[in-house]
Design an enzyme around this catalytic site. Structure first.
Site, PDB file in Angstrom:
ATOM      1  N   TYR A  18     106.995 -93.612  36.861  1.00  0.00           N
ATOM      2  CA  TYR A  18     106.896 -92.416  37.710  1.00  0.00           C
ATOM      3  C   TYR A  18     108.146 -91.543  37.547  1.00  0.00           C
ATOM      4  CZ  TYR A  18     106.290 -89.460  41.795  1.00  0.00           C
ATOM      5  OH  TYR A  18     106.159 -88.361  42.631  1.00  0.00           O
ATOM      6  N   HIS A  22     108.574 -87.703  35.808  1.00  0.00           N
ATOM      7  CA  HIS A  22     109.145 -86.574  36.558  1.00  0.00           C
ATOM      8  C   HIS A  22     110.455 -86.067  35.962  1.00  0.00           C
ATOM      9  CE1 HIS A  22     105.996 -87.415  39.406  1.00  0.00           C
ATOM     10  NE2 HIS A  22     106.219 -86.209  39.882  1.00  0.00           N
ATOM     11  N   TYR A  41     111.726 -77.083  45.398  1.00  0.00           N
ATOM     12  CA  TYR A  41     110.929 -78.306  45.477  1.00  0.00           C
ATOM     13  C   TYR A  41     111.726 -79.482  44.921  1.00  0.00           C
ATOM     14  CZ  TYR A  41     106.694 -81.230  44.807  1.00  0.00           C
ATOM     15  OH  TYR A  41     105.754 -82.221  44.847  1.00  0.00           O
ATOM     16  N   TRP A  77      97.345 -83.037  36.352  1.00  0.00           N
ATOM     17  CA  TRP A  77      98.567 -83.736  36.778  1.00  0.00           C
ATOM     18  C   TRP A  77      98.260 -84.751  37.878  1.00  0.00           C
ATOM     19  CZ3 TRP A  77     103.421 -84.210  34.988  1.00  0.00           C
ATOM     20  CH2 TRP A  77     104.368 -84.768  35.843  1.00  0.00           C
TER      21      TRP A  77
END
Length: 129
Positions: A18, A22, A41, A77
């Site tokens: 993960y 990212h 963000y 995504w």
């Protein structure tokens, strides 16, 4: 600008992958988020998989989510990210738990200044003038 914070749980067994995904989000996804009004963000994750997300948007949370839901890249995504989460029903972008903001420093400093209350920050600013 409205501030939104949310929580999800990444399966700890998939945490390294993960994080790797990212570290290099698809450029098309980055562009879609920006165009949909997702600003400032950030995602934060703990070693046990607790994930906290934060972003700012001019509209409501529902509007920000709808803007992304209308993009092809978001569907792709979310489909790729879904297997990384534990106990998630639906896609990650709609399954998160929204957290309630209870304190924001700049808001309270602004409110204090508007009320005529002097704070150490306003005292320092006037001393520097």
């Amino acid at each position: 600008m409205n501030r939104y914070c949310f929580q999800l749980m990444v399966d700890p067994a998939h945490l390294d992958e993960y994080k790797r995904r990212h570290a290099a989000v698809w450029p098309e996804m980055l562009a879609a988020l920006s165009a949909a009004g997702w600003h400032n963000y950030s995602l934060f994750v703990r070693d046990d998989g607790l994930l906290i997300g934060y972003f700012e948007s001019p509209g409501t949370l529902a509007e920000a989510q709808e803007a992304m839901a209308g993009t092809d890249v978001n569907a792709r995504w979310q489909a790729e990210m879904a297997p990384f989460f534990a106990g998630l029903e639906g896609s990650p972008d709609t399954g998160f738990v929204q957290l309630t903001e209870v304190f924001h420093l700049e808001d309270q400093l602004r409110d204090a200044a508007a009320s005529g209350i002097r704070t150490p920050t306003s005292d320092n600013e006037s001393a520097a003038s």
